[in-house]
Design a protein around this motif. Structure first.
Motif, PDB file in Angstrom:
ATOM      1  N   ILE A  44       0.486  -1.089   0.426  1.00  0.00           N
ATOM      2  CA  ILE A  44      -0.150  -0.110   0.184  1.00  0.00           C
ATOM      3  C   ILE A  44       0.832   1.030  -0.178  1.00  0.00           C
ATOM      4  CG2 ILE A  44      -1.846   0.972   1.053  1.00  0.00           C
ATOM      5  CD1 ILE A  44      -2.619  -1.488   2.460  1.00  0.00           C
ATOM      6  N   ASN A  45       0.279   2.512  -0.745  1.00  0.00           N
ATOM      7  CA  ASN A  45       1.660   3.204  -0.788  1.00  0.00           C
ATOM      8  C   ASN A  45       0.974   4.813  -0.384  1.00  0.00           C
ATOM      9  OD1 ASN A  45       2.732   5.197  -1.744  1.00  0.00           O
ATOM     10  ND2 ASN A  45       1.493   5.866  -3.777  1.00  0.00           N
ATOM     11  N   LEU A  46       1.472   3.958   1.502  1.00  0.00           N
ATOM     12  CA  LEU A  46       1.206   4.903   2.228  1.00  0.00           C
ATOM     13  C   LEU A  46       2.010   5.672   2.384  1.00  0.00           C
ATOM     14  CD1 LEU A  46       0.583   2.387   5.706  1.00  0.00           C
ATOM     15  CD2 LEU A  46      -1.349   3.331   3.788  1.00  0.00           C
ATOM     16  N   ALA A  47       3.365   6.412   1.917  1.00  0.00           N
ATOM     17  CA  ALA A  47       4.266   7.362   1.788  1.00  0.00           C
ATOM     18  C   ALA A  47       3.834   8.211   0.955  1.00  0.00           C
ATOM     19  CB  ALA A  47       5.277   6.584   1.154  1.00  0.00           C
ATOM     20  N   ARG A  48       2.594   7.863   0.110  1.00  0.00           N
ATOM     21  CA  ARG A  48       2.044   9.140  -1.656  1.00  0.00           C
ATOM     22  C   ARG A  48       3.571   9.036  -1.952  1.00  0.00           C
ATOM     23  NH1 ARG A  48      -2.667   7.237  -0.299  1.00  0.00           N
ATOM     24  NH2 ARG A  48      -2.973   9.673  -1.806  1.00  0.00           N
ATOM     25  N   VAL A  49       3.849   7.801  -2.179  1.00  0.00           N
ATOM     26  CA  VAL A  49       5.254   8.654  -3.533  1.00  0.00           C
ATOM     27  C   VAL A  49       4.065   8.424  -4.847  1.00  0.00           C
ATOM     28  CG1 VAL A  49       6.509   7.077  -4.634  1.00  0.00           C
ATOM     29  CG2 VAL A  49       6.289   6.737  -2.189  1.00  0.00           C
ATOM     30  N   ALA A  50       4.314   9.547  -5.465  1.00  0.00           N
ATOM     31  CA  ALA A  50       3.691   9.871  -6.494  1.00  0.00           C
ATOM     32  C   ALA A  50       4.107   9.488  -7.813  1.00  0.00           C
ATOM     33  CB  ALA A  50       3.474  11.347  -6.553  1.00  0.00           C
ATOM     34  N   GLN A  51       2.743   8.620  -9.270  1.00  0.00           N
ATOM     35  CA  GLN A  51       3.254   7.986 -10.043  1.00  0.00           C
ATOM     36  C   GLN A  51       2.661   9.023 -10.877  1.00  0.00           C
ATOM     37  OE1 GLN A  51       0.549   4.587  -8.795  1.00  0.00           O
ATOM     38  NE2 GLN A  51       2.720   3.265  -9.747  1.00  0.00           N
ATOM     39  N   SER A  52       3.851   8.725 -11.997  1.00  0.00           N
ATOM     40  CA  SER A  52       3.880   9.981 -12.875  1.00  0.00           C
ATOM     41  C   SER A  52       2.477   9.727 -13.784  1.00  0.00           C
ATOM     42  CB  SER A  52       5.080  10.388 -13.809  1.00  0.00           C
ATOM     43  OG  SER A  52       5.318   9.499 -14.426  1.00  0.00           O
ATOM     44  N   ALA A  53       1.644  10.864 -14.401  1.00  0.00           N
ATOM     45  CA  ALA A  53       0.758  10.179 -15.163  1.00  0.00           C
ATOM     46  C   ALA A  53       0.277  11.090 -16.047  1.00  0.00           C
ATOM     47  CB  ALA A  53      -0.231   9.970 -14.689  1.00  0.00           C
ATOM     48  N   THR A  54       0.300  11.339 -17.477  1.00  0.00           N
ATOM     49  CA  THR A  54       0.462  12.822 -18.150  1.00  0.00           C
ATOM     50  C   THR A  54      -1.044  12.213 -18.793  1.00  0.00           C
ATOM     51  OG1 THR A  54       1.638  11.479 -19.910  1.00  0.00           O
ATOM     52  CG2 THR A  54       2.198  13.201 -18.560  1.00  0.00           C
ATOM     53  N   ASN A  55      -1.795  12.903 -19.357  1.00  0.00           N
ATOM     54  CA  ASN A  55      -2.717  12.194 -19.915  1.00  0.00           C
ATOM     55  C   ASN A  55      -2.447  11.281 -21.233  1.00  0.00           C
ATOM     56  OD1 ASN A  55      -3.940  14.222 -18.470  1.00  0.00           O
ATOM     57  ND2 ASN A  55      -4.897  15.248 -19.648  1.00  0.00           N
TER      58      ASN A  55
ATOM     59  N   ILE B  44     -13.786  10.658 -15.243  1.00  0.00           N
ATOM     60  CA  ILE B  44     -12.420  10.261 -14.164  1.00  0.00           C
ATOM     61  C   ILE B  44     -12.074   9.200 -14.700  1.00  0.00           C
ATOM     62  CG2 ILE B  44     -12.491   9.928 -11.062  1.00  0.00           C
ATOM     63  CD1 ILE B  44     -14.480  11.458 -11.059  1.00  0.00           C
ATOM     64  N   VAL B  45     -10.858   8.842 -14.622  1.00  0.00           N
ATOM     65  CA  VAL B  45     -10.527   7.977 -15.061  1.00  0.00           C
ATOM     66  C   VAL B  45      -9.273   7.554 -13.697  1.00  0.00           C
ATOM     67  CG1 VAL B  45      -8.458   6.534 -16.747  1.00  0.00           C
ATOM     68  CG2 VAL B  45      -9.984   8.602 -18.087  1.00  0.00           C
ATOM     69  N   ASN B  46      -9.732   5.924 -13.277  1.00  0.00           N
ATOM     70  CA  ASN B  46      -8.994   5.003 -12.701  1.00  0.00           C
ATOM     71  C   ASN B  46      -7.816   4.474 -13.144  1.00  0.00           C
ATOM     72  OD1 ASN B  46     -10.101   6.536 -10.212  1.00  0.00           O
ATOM     73  ND2 ASN B  46     -12.073   4.799  -9.888  1.00  0.00           N
ATOM     74  N   VAL B  47      -6.484   4.549 -12.419  1.00  0.00           N
ATOM     75  CA  VAL B  47      -6.286   3.258 -13.516  1.00  0.00           C
ATOM     76  C   VAL B  47      -4.668   2.995 -12.395  1.00  0.00           C
ATOM     77  CG1 VAL B  47      -4.053   3.713 -15.279  1.00  0.00           C
ATOM     78  CG2 VAL B  47      -5.897   5.476 -15.770  1.00  0.00           C
ATOM     79  N   LEU B  48      -4.662   1.278 -12.300  1.00  0.00           N
ATOM     80  CA  LEU B  48      -3.592   1.261 -11.992  1.00  0.00           C
ATOM     81  C   LEU B  48      -3.000  -0.104 -13.061  1.00  0.00           C
ATOM     82  CD1 LEU B  48      -3.630   0.431  -8.748  1.00  0.00           C
ATOM     83  CD2 LEU B  48      -5.363  -1.006  -8.856  1.00  0.00           C
TER      84      LEU B  48
ATOM     85  N   SER C  18     -10.857   7.891 -24.462  1.00  0.00           N
ATOM     86  CA  SER C  18     -11.376   8.773 -23.856  1.00  0.00           C
ATOM     87  C   SER C  18     -13.313   8.727 -24.967  1.00  0.00           C
ATOM     88  CB  SER C  18     -11.266   9.941 -25.536  1.00  0.00           C
ATOM     89  OG  SER C  18     -10.739   9.429 -26.393  1.00  0.00           O
ATOM     90  N   VAL C  19     -13.994   9.372 -25.131  1.00  0.00           N
ATOM     91  CA  VAL C  19     -15.275   8.439 -25.506  1.00  0.00           C
ATOM     92  C   VAL C  19     -14.802   9.267 -27.047  1.00  0.00           C
ATOM     93  CG1 VAL C  19     -17.615   8.352 -25.580  1.00  0.00           C
ATOM     94  CG2 VAL C  19     -16.180   8.059 -23.527  1.00  0.00           C
ATOM     95  N   PRO C  20     -15.510   8.921 -28.690  1.00  0.00           N
ATOM     96  CA  PRO C  20     -15.598   9.791 -29.052  1.00  0.00           C
ATOM     97  C   PRO C  20     -16.604  10.710 -29.488  1.00  0.00           C
ATOM     98  CG  PRO C  20     -15.458   7.195 -29.688  1.00  0.00           C
ATOM     99  CD  PRO C  20     -15.403   7.468 -28.866  1.00  0.00           C
TER     100      PRO C  20
ATOM    101  N   GLY D 230     -14.964 -11.587 -27.482  1.00  0.00           N
ATOM    102  CA  GLY D 230     -14.203 -11.723 -25.866  1.00  0.00           C
ATOM    103  C   GLY D 230     -12.639 -10.708 -25.445  1.00  0.00           C
ATOM    104  N   ASP D 231     -12.942  -9.827 -26.712  1.00  0.00           N
ATOM    105  CA  ASP D 231     -11.749  -8.990 -26.411  1.00  0.00           C
ATOM    106  C   ASP D 231     -11.633  -8.160 -25.482  1.00  0.00           C
ATOM    107  OD1 ASP D 231      -9.844  -6.913 -26.841  1.00  0.00           O
ATOM    108  OD2 ASP D 231     -10.711  -6.693 -29.350  1.00  0.00           O
ATOM    109  N   THR D 232     -11.508  -7.753 -25.188  1.00  0.00           N
ATOM    110  CA  THR D 232     -11.130  -6.571 -23.495  1.00  0.00           C
ATOM    111  C   THR D 232     -10.922  -5.422 -23.322  1.00  0.00           C
ATOM    112  OG1 THR D 232      -8.984  -6.622 -22.678  1.00  0.00           O
ATOM    113  CG2 THR D 232     -10.796  -8.505 -22.252  1.00  0.00           C
ATOM    114  N   LYS D 233     -10.331  -5.163 -24.458  1.00  0.00           N
ATOM    115  CA  LYS D 233      -9.628  -3.655 -25.062  1.00  0.00           C
ATOM    116  C   LYS D 233     -10.567  -2.554 -25.486  1.00  0.00           C
ATOM    117  CE  LYS D 233      -5.556  -5.165 -23.864  1.00  0.00           C
ATOM    118  NZ  LYS D 233      -5.149  -5.247 -23.102  1.00  0.00           N
ATOM    119  N   CYS D 234     -10.865  -1.980 -24.751  1.00  0.00           N
ATOM    120  CA  CYS D 234     -12.132  -0.228 -25.263  1.00  0.00           C
ATOM    121  C   CYS D 234     -11.894   0.355 -26.295  1.00  0.00           C
ATOM    122  CB  CYS D 234     -12.394  -0.060 -23.977  1.00  0.00           C
ATOM    123  SG  CYS D 234     -11.717   1.761 -23.447  1.00  0.00           S
ATOM    124  N   SER D 235      -9.953  -0.118 -27.072  1.00  0.00           N
ATOM    125  CA  SER D 235      -9.793   1.024 -28.013  1.00  0.00           C
ATOM    126  C   SER D 235     -10.198   2.191 -28.163  1.00  0.00           C
ATOM    127  CB  SER D 235      -9.804  -0.458 -29.001  1.00  0.00           C
ATOM    128  OG  SER D 235     -11.028   0.066 -29.736  1.00  0.00           O
TER     129      SER D 235
END
Lengths: 250, 442
Positions: B65-76, B167-171, B82-84, B431-436
């Motif tokens: 668990i990232n209790l120390a709040r180490v930021a992960q870099s994320a850019t758009n 809101i894009v939740n990413v892991l 996105s939804v076309p 059975g595709d998992t990708k929203c592409s």
């Protein structure tokens, strides 16, 4: 066009068709009559390939092919059409998408290009007029909320779209008032050519006033027990099915 | 209790670290949450409410668990989703750290809690954890005890959100991790908001994402909340949504699971003001060993409210889906209209479907109904389509899409509806998992 030889079919363990023989040539209209439970609708379903029924014997050739070896969709592609006694309501599938898929699958089977959207809509419009099917119905889900008469018109509309070689009309008159009957029968007659054939399944002679048969067959207890010309239908109307039963010594 | 024990230990050893990485309104709620978690712990499968999913198994691994709040870099650019045809303002929550890069809609406040509590301390204090604290579910208490930051969406009185918020939740973890996300949505009087949650998980390792969402829909507000789950087979997810609706507030909550691992979703909706209207609609497509377990609790406390629930599932292989839906109508909640429906299609013998509607009505003069169906595709419809020349597989596809269609009809955001229609089709076909639609899925 169609040769049915000694056809036997079961539903579950119960034998319904017990050796049906029937030959239909291009340009002919055959009427199959008979009391309730004689196997009329089963014959229609078996020819169309409904998996509910199991064929236990006999053979059917259709335009030179072994019909019983084909999937329901390929029977359709080969030109066999069944107008259902109880057309199924399919909520969420629009009539337009359904018909476009059906027409284009048929074209694909024949090695033809899919229809363009404009051509498809134009043909839809033309064919709708044959059975006076409202445009509003064509934009709804398949048969959903259609009245009895609308469902039957919709069947004939689909028949017009697919231009089958052999049409089997299963109790197309049931649940129709006289006006709807006239429209539906009129549609069938408009689609009639020298190249295609029709099997009309009916309990009553009434429909045959509108769709004139060349041959009339009586199906009873899973067999065709009597065949004749149009006059047989009138005789049945007059004397009832008991007359057949008596002739058979029952 | 083994699963609970490691979290009790963690809270004992690291509570100061957790607090240091968090802010006052969240720390204020923490002590009570820790006590509640000690009391109730991780629910066992023996408990009535959790019979169809093994929550203890989900919480058992030794997650980082990232209790120390180490930021992960994320850019758009890295995580763009996105939804076309749909213009949105986007927020990325990477792990459990909200990253707010842009904010085109000036009247709406979108901040993480550490910033929000400085600008709007009373609002933060008034709303944060006020619904979630009422829950006796140990997983909710644990989220409150562990969560260090929250994303806050505050739409002040009379403000309409012009651009939908995505809101894009990413892991994207390389070792087993647990993230604890928190979302607070306050829609003031006469306000409106449209929020789309895109839940992604690119991790190939075991992960657990917990989420507690609180929605406060004040008088005459209109809130649309859509959620698309599109995660990996190794993803565990435990999400609880709490919403309260004041007079004449309209709320749409529509979660769609396109692909997941094992998910437990709880929806607790309190219809507290006269004339409130709720539309709670969900669809899950599950195959392989996926699990989607939904619990809903719609509580009518006020009169003249209407709630409408429709959940549909398409399951195959060894997938398990379940829906337990409770509707509680209090004595004073006259003229309540409540409808609950759960419909399921099973494509295989080995899939499991559980459906359990529960109605408790203490008021007279109400219209409440529920229904559930479990079955295969309609054989007569299938034959009808095939008779017209549509091949079996195509006919099945048409019927499955038709089955999903009335869920889509309830999604008001048209570009999203169109997008989902094609995603559902792709999912069912391949059975595709990708929203592409996004960088992540390419």
């Amino acid at each position: 066009m169609l040769q049915v030889k000694d056809l036997h079919a079961n539903i579950g363990e119960k034998e319904i068709l017990k050796g049906v023989n029937l030959t239909v040539k291009p340009g002919e209209v055959h009427a199959i009559m008979g009391p309730n439970g004689s196997g009329k609708s089963t014959l229609a379903s078996v020819l169309a390939g409904n998996p509910v029924f199991t064929v236990t014997g006999g053979s059917v050739t259709f335009c030179g092919k072994e019909l019983l070896e084909l999937s329901p969709e390929d029977r359709s592609h080969e030109g066999l059409f069944l107008s259902f006694q109880y057309p199924v309501e399919i909520p969420g599938v629009s009539m337009v998408n359904f018909m476009r898929a059906a027409v284009n699958e048929q074209r694909k089977y024949r090695g033809e290009e899919p229809l363009s959207a404009t051509d498809f809509l134009r043909i839809m419009r033309e064919k709708r007029e044959i059975v006076e099917l409202d445009n509003k119905l064509a934009s709804r889900s398949v048969n959903e909320g259609f009245s009895g008469g609308e469902k039957k018109r919709n069947e004939i509309f689909q028949m017009a779209m697919l231009q089958p070689k052999l049409s089997i009309l299963d109790e197309t008159d049931s649940g129709l008032d006289i006006d709807a009957l006239r429209v539906v029968a009129g549609g069938v007659n408009k689609l009639k050519t020298e190249q295609n054939a029709t099997i009309v399944i009916t309990h009553y002679q009434r429909l045959l006033d509108y769709i004139a048969p060349d041959y009339v067959h009586v199906l009873y207890k899973g067999r065709i027990v009597k065949s004749g010309g149009p006059e047989l239908a009138l005789e049945l109307e007059e004397k009832g099915y008991d007359w057949i039963k008596r002739e058979l010594g029952e | 209790m083994a699963a609970s024990e490691q979290y009790i230990q963690l809270l004992e050893n690291h509570l100061d670290l957790i607090k240091r990485g968090s802010v006052e309104p969240m720390n204020n709620a923490r002590a009570a949450a820790v006590a509640l978690f000690r009391k109730y712990g991780i629910p066992s499968q023996k408990e009535e409410m959790f019979r169809h999913i093994d929550i203890e198994k989900i919480y058992s691994p030794d997650y980082g668990i990232n209790l120390a709040r180490v930021a992960q870099s994320a850019t758009n650019e890295v995580y763009r989703c996105s939804v076309p045809g749909l213009k949105t303002q986007s927020i990325y929550v990477v792990g459990d750290i909200p990253q707010i890069c842009e904010q085109p809609d000036e009247d709406v406040v979108i901040m993480n809690m550490s910033k929000f509590e400085k600008h709007y301390p009373q609002i933060a204090e008034k709303y944060y954890n006020k619904q979630a604290s009422q829950s006796l579910d140990g997983t909710v208490a644990l989220n409150t005890a562990l969560a260090q930051d929250a994303l806050v969406v505050y739409v002040p009185d009379g403000v309409s959100m012009k651009t939908p918020l995505q809101i894009v939740n990413v892991l994207n973890a390389t070792a087993p991790v647990m993230v604890n996300r928190r979302l607070l949505i306050v829609a003031g009087k006469n306000s409106s908001a449209t929020i789309l949650i895109c839940e992604h998980n690119l991790s190939e390792t075991q992960t657990l994402a917990t989420q507690v969402t609180e929605i406060f829909a004040e008088e005459n507000s209109n809130v649309e909340y859509y959620e698309i789950e599109e995660t990996a087979s190794s993803s565990y997810r435990v999400a609880s949504l709490f919403a309260s609706q004041e007079a004449n507030a309209n709320l749409i909550v529509a979660p769609i699971t396109l692909h997941n691992g094992e998910t437990r979703s709880n929806y607790h909706i309190a219809m507290e003001g006269k004339g409130a209207n709720l539309n709670l609609t969900g669809l899950a497509i599950c195959d392989e060993n996926q699990v989607a377990d939904v619990y809903t609790n719609v509580h009518h406390t006020s009169s003249h409210c209407e709630s409408n629930q429709l959940f549909k599932n398409i399951v195959s292989d060894q997938a398990v889906v379940s829906m337990t839906g409770k509707v509680l109508v209090d004595e004073g909640a006259v003229k309540t209209i409540s409808q609950q429906s759960n419909k399921n299609i099973s494509m295989s013998q080995s899939a499991r479907i559980y459906t359990e509607p529960q109605l408790e009505i203490y008021a007279d003069d109400v219209k409440c109904g529920h229904g559930a169906t479990v079955g295969q595709l309609d054989e007569s419809a299938l034959f009808y389509l095939r008779q017209r020349g549509i091949p079996k597989e195509e006919a099945r596809m048409m019927l499955m899409l038709a089955f999903a269609d009335d869920i889509l009809q309830r999604i008001k955001l048209e570009p999203l509806r169109d997008r989902l229609r094609s995603l559902i089709e792709t999912r069912l076909r391949k059975g595709d998992t990708k929203c592409s639609g996004c960088t992540m899925c390419k």
